[in-house]
Design an enzyme around this catalytic site. Structure first.
Site, PDB file in Angstrom:
ATOM      1  N   HIS A   1      47.559  45.805  16.342  1.00  0.00           N
ATOM      2  CA  HIS A   1      46.253  45.654  16.800  1.00  0.00           C
ATOM      3  C   HIS A   1      46.151  44.994  17.976  1.00  0.00           C
ATOM      4  CE1 HIS A   1      44.524  47.655  13.277  1.00  0.00           C
ATOM      5  NE2 HIS A   1      45.185  46.875  12.418  1.00  0.00           N
TER       6      HIS A   1
ATOM      7  N   GLU B   1      49.215  50.852  12.988  1.00  0.00           N
ATOM      8  CA  GLU B   1      47.496  50.706  12.881  1.00  0.00           C
ATOM      9  C   GLU B   1      47.234  50.388  14.445  1.00  0.00           C
ATOM     10  OE1 GLU B   1      46.122  47.923  10.174  1.00  0.00           O
ATOM     11  OE2 GLU B   1      47.577  48.465   8.493  1.00  0.00           O
TER      12      GLU B   1
ATOM     13  N   ASN C   1      54.371  45.973   5.645  1.00  0.00           N
ATOM     14  CA  ASN C   1      53.455  46.333   6.974  1.00  0.00           C
ATOM     15  C   ASN C   1      52.910  44.916   7.492  1.00  0.00           C
ATOM     16  OD1 ASN C   1      51.981  48.280   8.627  1.00  0.00           O
ATOM     17  ND2 ASN C   1      50.284  47.730   7.593  1.00  0.00           N
TER      18      ASN C   1
ATOM     19  N   GLU D   1      50.744  42.348   5.070  1.00  0.00           N
ATOM     20  CA  GLU D   1      50.557  40.862   5.397  1.00  0.00           C
ATOM     21  C   GLU D   1      50.675  39.875   4.428  1.00  0.00           C
ATOM     22  OE1 GLU D   1      46.228  41.472   6.709  1.00  0.00           O
ATOM     23  OE2 GLU D   1      46.783  43.575   7.681  1.00  0.00           O
TER      24      GLU D   1
ATOM     25  N   ASP E   1      45.140  49.998  17.817  1.00  0.00           N
ATOM     26  CA  ASP E   1      44.076  50.261  18.463  1.00  0.00           C
ATOM     27  C   ASP E   1      44.017  49.108  19.677  1.00  0.00           C
ATOM     28  OD1 ASP E   1      42.184  48.973  15.642  1.00  0.00           O
ATOM     29  OD2 ASP E   1      43.472  47.838  17.000  1.00  0.00           O
TER      30      ASP E   1
HETATM   31  O1  G3I Z   1      32.026  52.446   2.255  1.00  0.00           O
HETATM   32  C1  G3I Z   1      31.381  51.215   1.909  1.00  0.00           C
HETATM   33  C2  G3I Z   1      29.744  51.294   2.152  1.00  0.00           C
HETATM   34  O2  G3I Z   1      29.465  52.302   1.399  1.00  0.00           O
HETATM   35  C3  G3I Z   1      29.000  49.986   2.021  1.00  0.00           C
HETATM   36  O3  G3I Z   1      27.691  50.064   2.259  1.00  0.00           O
HETATM   37  C4  G3I Z   1      29.640  48.781   2.911  1.00  0.00           C
HETATM   38  C5  G3I Z   1      29.021  47.597   2.719  1.00  0.00           C
HETATM   39  O4  G3I Z   1      29.745  46.719   3.498  1.00  0.00           O
HETATM   40  O5  G3I Z   1      31.001  48.836   2.771  1.00  0.00           O
HETATM   41  C6  G3I Z   1      31.780  50.014   3.032  1.00  0.00           C
HETATM   42  O6  G3I Z   1      33.109  49.761   2.741  1.00  0.00           O
HETATM   43  C7  G3I Z   1      33.730  49.143   3.940  1.00  0.00           C
HETATM   44  C8  G3I Z   1      34.906  50.105   4.225  1.00  0.00           C
HETATM   45  O7  G3I Z   1      35.761  49.266   5.397  1.00  0.00           O
HETATM   46  C9  G3I Z   1      34.354  51.268   5.084  1.00  0.00           C
HETATM   47  O8  G3I Z   1      35.547  52.049   4.965  1.00  0.00           O
HETATM   48  C10 G3I Z   1      34.142  47.483   3.166  1.00  0.00           C
HETATM   49  O9  G3I Z   1      32.939  46.984   3.050  1.00  0.00           O
HETATM   50  C11 G3I Z   1      35.081  47.284   4.564  1.00  0.00           C
HETATM   51  O10 G3I Z   1      35.640  45.844   3.720  1.00  0.00           O
HETATM   52  C12 G3I Z   1      36.227  48.022   4.588  1.00  0.00           C
HETATM   53  O11 G3I Z   1      36.943  47.401   5.731  1.00  0.00           O
HETATM   54  C13 G3I Z   1      38.297  47.919   5.934  1.00  0.00           C
HETATM   55  C14 G3I Z   1      39.312  46.839   5.791  1.00  0.00           C
HETATM   56  O12 G3I Z   1      40.454  47.135   6.297  1.00  0.00           O
HETATM   57  C15 G3I Z   1      39.367  45.786   4.674  1.00  0.00           C
HETATM   58  O13 G3I Z   1      39.808  46.812   3.484  1.00  0.00           O
HETATM   59  C16 G3I Z   1      38.413  48.575   7.180  1.00  0.00           C
HETATM   60  O14 G3I Z   1      37.752  49.881   6.999  1.00  0.00           O
HETATM   61  C17 G3I Z   1      39.794  49.013   7.533  1.00  0.00           C
HETATM   62  O15 G3I Z   1      39.871  49.443   8.865  1.00  0.00           O
HETATM   63  C18 G3I Z   1      40.610  47.718   7.428  1.00  0.00           C
HETATM   64  O16 G3I Z   1      42.061  47.961   7.601  1.00  0.00           O
HETATM   65  C19 G3I Z   1      43.052  46.993   7.676  1.00  0.00           C
HETATM   66  C20 G3I Z   1      44.309  47.349   7.141  1.00  0.00           C
HETATM   67  O17 G3I Z   1      44.135  47.736   5.989  1.00  0.00           O
HETATM   68  C21 G3I Z   1      45.136  46.187   7.073  1.00  0.00           C
HETATM   69  N1  G3I Z   1      45.414  46.083   8.419  1.00  0.00           N
HETATM   70  C22 G3I Z   1      44.471  45.520   9.263  1.00  0.00           C
HETATM   71  C23 G3I Z   1      43.344  46.646   9.146  1.00  0.00           C
HETATM   72  C24 G3I Z   1      41.994  46.191   9.871  1.00  0.00           C
HETATM   73  O18 G3I Z   1      41.443  44.992   9.211  1.00  0.00           O
END
Ligand code: G3I
Length: 605
Positions: free
Chosen positions: A231, A266, A195, A154, A268
């Site tokens: 997405h 990715e 990506n 991105e 969905d």
């Molecule tokens: O695991 C912790 C948990 O212990 C804690 O209590 C909680 C509090 O907020 O956070 C949890 O972690 C979260 C994690 O996802 C869980 O898997 C993070 O806060 C959260 O920021 C994280 O979000 C991820 C996001 O990227 C940011 O990194 C999403 O799962 C993930 O699906 C998303 O994926 C992105 C790709 O990397 C890039 N393309 C877009 C896609 C969707 O946004």
């Protein structure tokens, strides 16, 4: 008694048969292996201890494991110099134990950017040193074990400009080249990807990505592929929709011509409200069209969904989604396959020459309706008079609207002189002894879209009805605009309006008397002027409103329609329609029946 037993037995055989058919149907992984293709899923390490069905489904259905979060910088180097591979290792262990290929996501991204790094003020050399050290440590740890790496994610905004990230500010635009170079040095066998999202079809962003990776290839920077995140939402994919499969294929092909792989990385498919049966069927159609396009484009080497089952989706997280009932993936929260799964399974099976899972009718039922008129089906634009500011209209199909043109709403139509007229010709009903006629013109300047209606009507009847509710029962003209980008919507939505402009505005000095579907969404200026044989309507709506941003550009397309309503005594007895696709006065409820308005740069000549 005996007969009952026989019938019960037959039912049992039938039920067991269909269940057996499903049980013996090949899994996505089986089919992917037959095709030497990757079907992947993004997972995180915390999911493994949640539910044993998770690991069983993951190993059974997918041959590609994508690291959703565990390989991101904020997890792998949460503090300066302290690396943590606990989660990443958990994913690698499972993938290798189950003979799955790994696609590691992602080294460089503006999100998941640790505070210790964001707080720094770095020189170019200092930033390059930190970048190199991180990439060498992380990529080097798994050298030879990971086939695909997302190196940069991105880097562009939706207009195709480089995002203003720390790396861009510290190093400059060549931070991307350095990231790929470092990753290649750390693991020369890994295939390195750029990506991004919102770059699936041909648009400002995908053009910018194409320019970036073309340049990298020309410079000899080690890049091997581009990931299209995909997405999407229900309704996004189809002929004449935001993502036309032909445009997706065109984008994939041009990247392939650079020698790059392309992957759906990715996917969905979100939706509004509850995942009702019709929504799930439309969702399946979106997955089906994207996967089918990928399978038909040889350079597309993988299809990955962004989550194994609905309850794991990022879109369920309040920070990232606005529909708590969203169900965007292939398996439901009980790990049961949804229609989207069967659609993916069917597309793979047909490509692999295996028994299809869906009938042709079931596939047609999943796909969106084609728009009534495709721009590609239009004749070459032509001008019957060179002085015209735009080509001749294609009756009932397409109207070429010149821009920029200076129009003043004043009842004087001289400023419309060189703008082609189009007649509203389809007669739904009209008294033989009281014929009416209407022709219209449309133009735009930097701020507004302008409409002109010239109506011949020997008996003006207005002021009898509540204009807002029943304007169409007396003399009135209608203009419809669909500025959603989706030219075959199955219903009205924000960005589509029906503007019912009452002749009663002739005697109105207050707010314009307007009715019609969602007409309240946009401000409108109106001047209605009686003429010796009827009346004219001049109207203007802003190009920028709460529900749309219309940017006139040569060849730009809007959905467009126009009607005339006439009353000769005390209620409507005349209905004329422009778009040939609307033969039964259904445009008020079905915007897919609109024709096309195609912008034409007046200076183009
Ligand atoms: O695991 C912790 C948990 O212990 C804690 O209590 C909680 C509090 O907020 O956070 C949890 O972690 C979260 C994690 O996802 C869980 O898997 C993070 O806060 C959260 O920021 C994280 O979000 C991820 C996001 O990227 C940011 O990194 C999403 O799962 C993930 O699906 C998303 O994926 C992105 C790709 O990397 C890039 N393309 C877009 C896609 C969707 O946004």
């Amino acid at each position: 008694m005996k007969q009952t037993i026989i019938i019960f037995g037959l039912l049992l055989v039938l039920l067991m048969g269909s269940a057996a058919a499903q049980d013996t149907a090949p899994t996505l992984r089986d089919l992917a292996q037959r095709l030497d293709f990757h079907v992947g899923v993004a997972v995180s390490s915390w999911m493994f201890d949640e539910d044993e069905r998770f690991e069983a489904t993951l190993a059974r259905e997918f041959n590609l494991l994508v690291t959703e979060n565990d390989a991101k910088w904020c997890y792998t180097q949460p503090e300066e110099g302290r690396f943590d591979f606990t989660g990443f290792d958990r994913l690698m262990d499972f993938a290798e134990a189950n003979a799955m290929t790994v696609h590691a996501h992602v080294l460089i991204w503006h999100q998941c950017f640790p505070d210790w790094l964001a707080e720094k003020e770095l020189s170019r050399d200092e930033a390059l040193q930190i970048l190199r050290n991180h990439i060498f440590t992380v990529v080097g740890r798994y050298k030879g074990r990971i086939l695909y790496w997302d190196v940069v994610n991105e880097a562009f905004d939706e207009f195709g400009n480089l995002r203003d990230t720390h790396w861009l500010r510290w190093i400059g635009a060549d931070y991307i080249d350095y990231a790929f170079q470092f990753a290649h040095e750390a693991d020369p066998d890994a295939l390195l990807f750029y990506n991004d999202f919102g770059a699936e079809a041909i648009n400002l962003k995908s053009n910018a990505i194409y320019r970036l990776v073309s340049g990298m290839v020309q410079k000899g920077i080690p890049i091997h592929g581009v990931g299209l995140q995909t997405h999407l939402g229900v309704g996004d994919v189809g002929v004449g929709r935001p993502i036309d499969p032909a445009k997706l294929a065109e984008n994939m092909t041009r990247l392939g011509e650079l020698g790059l792989e392309v992957q759906i990385t990715e996917m969905d498919v979100r939706h509004a409200g509850l995942p009702e049966a019709e929504v799930l069927q439309q969702q399946a159609g979106v997955f089906y069209q994207v996967l089918q396009t990928c399978l038909e484009t040889p350079v597309c080497t993988a299809f990955t969904v962004w989550g194994l089952a609905d309850h794991y989706s990022w879109l369920k997280m309040p920070d990232y989604g606005d529909n708590p009932d969203v169900a965007p993936l292939l398996f439901d929260a009980d790990f049961q396959p949804k229609p989207a799964y069967t659609a993916v399974q069917d597309a793979l099976a047909r490509k692999a020459g295996a028994e299809p899972l869906l009938t042709d009718d079931a596939i047609v039922a999943m796909l969106p309706p084609r728009p009534a008129i495709l721009q590609t089906e239009l004749p070459e634009p032509a001008k019957s008079d060179p002085a015209q500011l735009a080509p001749d209209p294609v009756a009932g199909v397409a109207y070429y609207a010149p821009f920029p043109v200076a129009i003043t709403l004043d009842g004087d139509t001289s400023d419309w002189a060189d703008i082609p007229r189009s007649k509203v010709e389809n007669v739904i009903t009209m008294p033989d002894d009281m014929p009416s006629e209407m022709q219209f013109a449309v133009a735009a300047d930097a701020d507004n879209l302008y409409f002109l209606a010239e109506v011949r009507d020997s008996a003006l009847v207005y002021g009898l009805y509540d204009v807002v509710a029943e304007w169409y029962m007396e003399d009135s003209v209608e203009f419809y605009i669909n500025a959603t980008g989706n030219l075959a919507p199955s219903a009205y939505e924000s960005g589509i309006v029906q503007l019912g402009i009452a002749a009663a505005n002739i005697a109105n000095s207050g707010e314009p008397l307007i009715g019609g579907g969602l007409s309240g969404d946009v401000p409108i200026q109106v001047v209605v002027t009686p003429t010796e044989d009827g009346y004219t309507v001049e109207a203007a709506v802003p190009l920028q409103s709460d529900v749309w941003t219309i940017e006139p550009a040569q060849g730009g397309v809007l959905g467009f329609q126009s009607h005339l309503n006439g009353a000769s005594v005390d209620s409507r007895d005349t209905k004329l329609i422009w778009s040939k696709a609307d033969t039964e006065d259904q445009s008020y409820r079905d915007p897919s029946l609109f024709g096309r308005l195609i912008f034409w740069e007046a200076a183009v000549g």
